[in-house]
Design a protein around this motif. Sequence first.
Motif, mmCIF file in Angstrom:
data_model
loop_
_atom_site.group_PDB
_atom_site.id
_atom_site.type_symbol
_atom_site.label_atom_id
_atom_site.label_comp_id
_atom_site.label_asym_id
_atom_site.label_seq_id
_atom_site.Cartn_x
_atom_site.Cartn_y
_atom_site.Cartn_z
ATOM 1 N N VAL A 1 -2.150 11.715 -7.645
ATOM 2 C CA VAL A 1 -1.463 10.502 -7.208
ATOM 3 C C VAL A 1 -0.761 10.733 -5.872
ATOM 4 C CG1 VAL A 1 0.342 8.832 -7.797
ATOM 5 C CG2 VAL A 1 -1.159 9.722 -9.575
ATOM 6 N N ALA B 1 -3.147 10.722 -2.931
ATOM 7 C CA ALA B 1 -3.687 9.400 -2.618
ATOM 8 C C ALA B 1 -2.860 8.682 -1.562
ATOM 9 C CB ALA B 1 -3.764 8.550 -3.884
ATOM 10 N N THR B 2 -1.595 9.050 -1.432
ATOM 11 C CA THR B 2 -0.727 8.432 -0.420
ATOM 12 C C THR B 2 -0.907 9.092 0.946
ATOM 13 O OG1 THR B 2 1.143 9.932 -0.816
ATOM 14 C CG2 THR B 2 0.974 7.957 -2.214
ATOM 15 N N GLY C 1 3.555 6.084 -7.757
ATOM 16 C CA GLY C 1 2.745 4.876 -7.793
ATOM 17 C C GLY C 1 3.576 3.637 -7.511
ATOM 18 N N MET D 1 1.100 0.955 -5.495
ATOM 19 C CA MET D 1 -0.310 1.069 -5.870
ATOM 20 C C MET D 1 -0.720 0.036 -6.907
ATOM 21 S SD MET D 1 -0.730 5.216 -6.190
ATOM 22 C CE MET D 1 -0.524 6.284 -4.774
ATOM 23 N N LYS E 1 -3.188 -0.764 -12.098
ATOM 24 C CA LYS E 1 -4.585 -0.336 -12.229
ATOM 25 C C LYS E 1 -4.899 0.871 -11.358
ATOM 26 C CE LYS E 1 -6.567 -4.793 -13.591
ATOM 27 N NZ LYS E 1 -7.562 -5.844 -13.251
ATOM 28 N N GLU E 2 -4.428 0.854 -10.104
ATOM 29 C CA GLU E 2 -4.718 1.965 -9.200
ATOM 30 C C GLU E 2 -4.000 3.236 -9.648
ATOM 31 O OE1 GLU E 2 -6.309 4.011 -5.871
ATOM 32 O OE2 GLU E 2 -6.871 2.260 -7.050
ATOM 33 N N THR E 3 -2.763 3.114 -10.105
ATOM 34 C CA THR E 3 -2.034 4.286 -10.590
ATOM 35 C C THR E 3 -2.744 4.905 -11.784
ATOM 36 O OG1 THR E 3 0.065 3.319 -9.849
ATOM 37 C CG2 THR E 3 0.188 5.128 -11.432
ATOM 38 N N ARG F 1 -5.899 4.578 -12.500
ATOM 39 C CA ARG F 1 -7.177 5.137 -12.043
ATOM 40 C C ARG F 1 -6.995 6.530 -11.447
ATOM 41 N NH1 ARG F 1 -10.123 6.195 -7.821
ATOM 42 N NH2 ARG F 1 -8.466 5.607 -6.362
ATOM 43 N N LEU F 2 -5.942 6.696 -10.643
ATOM 44 C CA LEU F 2 -5.685 7.993 -10.025
ATOM 45 C C LEU F 2 -5.292 9.038 -11.069
ATOM 46 C CD1 LEU F 2 -3.772 6.830 -6.839
ATOM 47 C CD2 LEU F 2 -6.040 7.882 -6.923
#
Length: 401
Positions: free
Chosen positions: A14, A17-18, A246, A251, A254-256, A258-259
Amino acid sequence: SFPTRRSSDLFISVSFATRALEVAVAALAQRLRKQGWMLITAVMVLFSLLGSTMGFSVETLGFYALFLPLMAALGYDRLVTASMIILGALSGVMAATVNPFSIGVAAGEAGVSIGEGIGLRVLLWVLLTALAVAWVLYYAAKVRKDPKASLVGFDAETGIDPAAAETAAQEKLSGMQKTVLVITVAAFALMIVSVIPWSSIISPRAGAAEDYYTHAVAAAQPLWFELNWWFPQLSMLFILASILIGFVAKMGEKETVRLIAAGAADMLGPAMVVLLAGGVSVIMNNTQTLDTVLNSMEQMVSGSSAAMFTFLTITVNIPLGALIPSSSGHGALAMPLLAPLADFAGVSRATTITAWIMGHGLALMVAPTSVVLVGGLAIAKVGYDRFLRFVWPLWLGMLGV
């Protein structure tokens, strides 16, 4: 220990991803690009420190895209880049100080506190990191002065887009990324502080770990600032930190998720290693095979000196580390056998743990089963044989230390 390690991997996934850590390292590289030796030293010490405290190693694979073109622009070959990253991380893994995923597991299996022997481990971290940095700097200076001295040459394509790396190097940290960096640093700092049994270190008598899961320390009154966290609390720490990042990065749910799922994608392989290693210990205990092995080896080591037993411990664990590259799995398999043998030889269990992690780290430096090694060499397009030719004097020097 395994759920905790996987929780830290979720957190790293996570956080990455940033792009906060990537941009921060890129900024450091940009600032030091005119002083190549300082850049190499800074990166290796940073990666070694992270490897020593939280097992940071596989995560380094994401930095090749940044450093390959940058180091090439500074006049260094691909072997300098690969060795800077690989040896920086693995020298820290080898000289682990408070890494709960290697030293913590081994200490739990041996029934001692993670704080026992930390003085020696810190000294080894300084010596081994300095040795690795010096060796890479020596080769880097030689190659920069005479390109013909390169073991890999400068003509092969790296497959990395220099323009993309240059863009990353020029990028500035946003407010969100700075906040993510603060959360990341705070999470790992809290992890380090929370697992160290300070009362056991400060007290003249170090206590043993009574419980593998809580790591409660016997014969030591906890100090007022001690948290006495262990694997359950650390798992929750990383999960909450992942959710917090997240939220800060906006994010979305859903994106959090997913990661987090992506960070857990590599769970099954290491999980099987840890479970099988634990199963081997159970079988050896239930069949009394362990007692037989201990009895025979007791006769062999009872008259040996502490130095000889320590050296034998390192030597035996080098091939074991190649077969079991997971430090958690290796510790779960080896320490139930090594800890009683240390008692027979009159060597402290803390010293035996230090010797064990040295053997494990030496294996990861050269073993073709080491993901950090073979993955990094593949990305940098450096031949395995060329790397062995480069690293063997350093490997022997570290073994001597």
